[in-house]
Design a protein around this motif. Structure first.
Motif, PDB file in Angstrom:
ATOM      1  N   GLN A 225      83.185  86.509 127.659  1.00 18.78           N
ATOM      2  CA  GLN A 225      82.465  87.640 127.092  1.00 18.78           C
ATOM      3  C   GLN A 225      82.591  88.852 127.994  1.00 18.78           C
ATOM      4  OE1 GLN A 225      81.341  85.503 124.238  1.00 18.78           O
ATOM      5  NE2 GLN A 225      79.673  84.934 125.588  1.00 18.78           N
ATOM      6  N   GLY A 226      82.477  90.036 127.386  1.00 20.32           N
ATOM      7  CA  GLY A 226      82.286  91.210 128.214  1.00 20.32           C
ATOM      8  C   GLY A 226      80.890  91.214 128.812  1.00 20.32           C
ATOM      9  N   LEU A 227      79.883  90.984 127.956  1.00 22.16           N
ATOM     10  CA  LEU A 227      78.484  90.975 128.366  1.00 22.16           C
ATOM     11  C   LEU A 227      77.741  89.904 127.590  1.00 22.16           C
ATOM     12  CD1 LEU A 227      75.869  92.222 129.654  1.00 22.16           C
ATOM     13  CD2 LEU A 227      75.847  93.832 127.733  1.00 22.16           C
ATOM     14  N   THR A 228      77.008  89.051 128.295  1.00 23.47           N
ATOM     15  CA  THR A 228      76.100  88.106 127.666  1.00 23.47           C
ATOM     16  C   THR A 228      74.668  88.524 127.973  1.00 23.47           C
ATOM     17  OG1 THR A 228      77.616  86.215 127.714  1.00 23.47           O
ATOM     18  CG2 THR A 228      75.270  85.723 127.621  1.00 23.47           C
ATOM     19  N   ILE A 229      73.825  88.569 126.937  1.00 23.77           N
ATOM     20  CA  ILE A 229      72.408  88.860 127.102  1.00 23.77           C
ATOM     21  C   ILE A 229      71.657  87.631 126.631  1.00 23.77           C
ATOM     22  CG2 ILE A 229      70.503  90.393 126.506  1.00 23.77           C
ATOM     23  CD1 ILE A 229      72.601  92.548 125.869  1.00 23.77           C
ATOM     24  N   GLY A 230      71.153  86.855 127.578  1.00 23.25           N
ATOM     25  CA  GLY A 230      70.414  85.644 127.271  1.00 23.25           C
ATOM     26  C   GLY A 230      68.917  85.897 127.298  1.00 23.25           C
ATOM     27  N   CYS A 231      68.171  84.955 127.815  1.00 24.67           N
ATOM     28  CA  CYS A 231      66.709  85.017 127.823  1.00 24.67           C
ATOM     29  C   CYS A 231      66.237  86.242 128.621  1.00 24.67           C
ATOM     30  CB  CYS A 231      66.150  83.729 128.429  1.00 24.67           C
ATOM     31  SG  CYS A 231      64.357  83.654 128.499  1.00 24.67           S
ATOM     32  N   SER A 232      65.757  87.246 127.916  1.00 24.97           N
ATOM     33  CA  SER A 232      65.415  88.505 128.573  1.00 24.97           C
ATOM     34  C   SER A 232      64.568  89.354 127.644  1.00 24.97           C
ATOM     35  CB  SER A 232      66.690  89.258 128.975  1.00 24.97           C
ATOM     36  OG  SER A 232      67.515  89.462 127.838  1.00 24.97           O
ATOM     37  N   ARG A 233      63.988  90.405 128.207  1.00 24.97           N
ATOM     38  CA  ARG A 233      63.212  91.375 127.440  1.00 24.97           C
ATOM     39  C   ARG A 233      63.567  92.781 127.907  1.00 24.97           C
ATOM     40  NH1 ARG A 233      58.769  87.872 128.721  1.00 24.97           N
ATOM     41  NH2 ARG A 233      58.045  89.429 130.236  1.00 24.97           N
ATOM     42  N   ASN A 234      63.664  93.679 126.946  1.00 28.28           N
ATOM     43  CA  ASN A 234      63.880  95.097 127.235  1.00 28.28           C
ATOM     44  C   ASN A 234      65.171  95.331 128.021  1.00 28.28           C
ATOM     45  OD1 ASN A 234      61.408  95.805 125.980  1.00 28.28           O
ATOM     46  ND2 ASN A 234      60.292  95.344 127.863  1.00 28.28           N
ATOM     47  N   VAL A 235      66.272  95.076 127.362  1.00 25.76           N
ATOM     48  CA  VAL A 235      67.596  95.323 127.930  1.00 25.76           C
ATOM     49  C   VAL A 235      68.193  96.540 127.233  1.00 25.76           C
ATOM     50  CG1 VAL A 235      69.925  94.405 128.247  1.00 25.76           C
ATOM     51  CG2 VAL A 235      67.937  92.883 128.460  1.00 25.76           C
ATOM     52  N   LYS A 236      68.715  97.470 128.020  1.00 27.94           N
ATOM     53  CA  LYS A 236      69.336  98.679 127.481  1.00 27.94           C
ATOM     54  C   LYS A 236      70.787  98.750 127.945  1.00 27.94           C
ATOM     55  CE  LYS A 236      65.135 101.536 127.180  1.00 27.94           C
ATOM     56  NZ  LYS A 236      64.156 100.506 127.548  1.00 27.94           N
ATOM     57  N   VAL A 237      71.690  99.024 127.007  1.00 28.57           N
ATOM     58  CA  VAL A 237      73.121  99.108 127.292  1.00 28.57           C
ATOM     59  C   VAL A 237      73.619 100.424 126.722  1.00 28.57           C
ATOM     60  CG1 VAL A 237      75.357  97.977 127.080  1.00 28.57           C
ATOM     61  CG2 VAL A 237      73.259  96.592 127.057  1.00 28.57           C
TER      62      VAL A 237
END
Length: 401
Positions: A225-237
């Motif tokens: 992957q380029g970016l994996t967003i797993g278990c998290s809150r409030n992620v900004k890309v």
């Protein structure tokens, strides 16, 4: 005239390059009115975002003062760690001058709270060849107020000594709060360019990452992957590129997906003004136990799957994006997706791959000559939903052959 994609970040600020690349995606045959105007203006916000500066102390140290050679030959992992460990309890900045630094990802460089790892634009962290299934160049594990900026990280996918695993990441963020990653180019990873997720606890719920900002980065030619967003809150890309992921599934530009054993979900993700192109899988995947994803002002093009696919995701908003030349349809709301809205997007020449008759997925948008319930042989449908996707609203989008 030179191709801006070839000029790249070396010749201009990365955010400017991303915006100019997006503008180059405008189909010239569409002109400047109607749908052509939407292509030209609808998916580029016109502004760039300034990521937050994380709190840290005033101390400044250099990895060179702790023995880092930066010659691409000597293993500099211990020198990096020594420089980080030398910061006082209030934290500070660790500077990485220009050079090529060989880093052992099986050991990894572990960042600490209240610090900035500041790479010179001409600094390269080169992953040392290894056979490990799990190995990370930089690790941010249960830390607060961390910033990583500048330079490049190059993985070992071309020289990897093993054949298994998919977790050779450039940057690994787990269970951490208030983390910024900006102005960095990450390529050739055995796994992901960047992976954000939770820290697992035996017998306890996973500790999520919170308030993570990714801005002005390029993740390209990484194996998973380029970016994996797993278990998290409030992620900004923001203002970033995720391209050419290939090698092992899912092979997405961005995969928003908590681990199967996470008891908590991924909640509130914003992806804005990004270029997501040429990935072997989907451009963006939002997969199960994911709530509150907003995608806006992005271009998803030439991906080998869908431009964007949701599977069991809840409450999302997809607006003012461009979906171009994706092998499957531009936007797919699949299995039990609920409460998504797609508005003011532009779709062109999607479903370039013909794979036969579709008996499950029903198109929301069709053009003359395409029958509902059949897989198209050209440009349609641009948006589909499965029969189990509910509360899907599609308004004011534009479509072109």
């Amino acid at each position: 005239m030179k191709d801006l994609r070839a000029i790249g970040a070396a010749a201009m600020p990365r955010r400017e390059f991303i915006q100019k690349t997006l503008i180059l995606s405008v189909p010239p045959i569409l002109g400047i009115t109607g749908i052509g105007k939407a292509f030209a203006a609808g998916a580029v916000s016109g502004t760039t975002w300034t990521p937050p500066v994380r709190a840290r102390g005033a101390a400044v140290v250099s990895v060179k003062n702790y023995g880092a050679a930066g010659d691409g030959v000597r293993d500099d992992t211990a020198s990096f760690q020594a420089a980080i460990n030398a910061l006082p309890s209030t934290g500070g900045t660790v500077q990485v001058p220009a050079g090529t630094y060989l880093i052992d990802p099986t050991v990894n460089v572990r960042l600490r709270s209240s610090m900035h790892l500041q790479l010179d634009p001409n600094a390269i962290l080169q992953a040392k060849s290894n056979a490990a299934e799990r190995a990370y160049v930089l690790m941010v594990m249960e830390m607060n107020d961390v910033e990583i900026s500048g330079g490049r990280i190059i993985g070992d996918r071309d020289t990897h000594l093993g054949t298994t695993g998919e977790w050779g990441h450039g940057i690994m963020i787990r269970g951490s709060n208030r983390v910024t990653v900006r102005d960095i180019h990450i390529s050739n990873g055995w796994g992901d360019g960047i992976s954000i997720g939770g820290a697992a606890k035996t017998g306890l719920p996973t500790v999520p990452s919170t308030e993570v900002a990714i801005a002005n980065v390029v993740c390209t030619n990484n194996r998973r992957q380029g970016l994996t967003i797993g278990c998290s809150r409030n992620v900004k890309v923001y203002d970033s590129e995720f391209s050419n992921s290939n090698g092992i599934a899912p092979q997405c530009g961005i995969d928003i997906e908590p681990d199967a054993n996470d008891l908590r979900t991924t909640d509130t993700v914003l992806i804005q003004n990004c270029l997501i192109r040429g990935n072997k899988g989907n451009g963006i995947l939002a997969y199960k136990r994911v709530t509150g994803v907003t995608v806006k002002y992005c271009t998803m093009e030439y991906n080998g799957g869908y431009g964007m696919l949701t599977v069991g995701a809840l409450s999302g908003f997809v607006t003012q994006n461009r979906f171009l030349h994706n092998a499957l349809c531009g936007l797919m709301f699949s299995s039990t997706t609920d409460n998504y809205q797609a508005s003011s997007n532009v779709f062109r020449n999607n479903y370039t791959k013909t794979i036969g008759v579709n008996t499950v997925d029903k198109p929301l948008v069709t053009m003359t000559g395409i029958l509902p319930g059949t897989m198209p042989k050209g440009n349609d449908p641009h948006i589909q939903k499965s029969t189990t996707a509910t509360n899907i609203r599609v308004t004011t989008n534009q479509y072109a052959m």
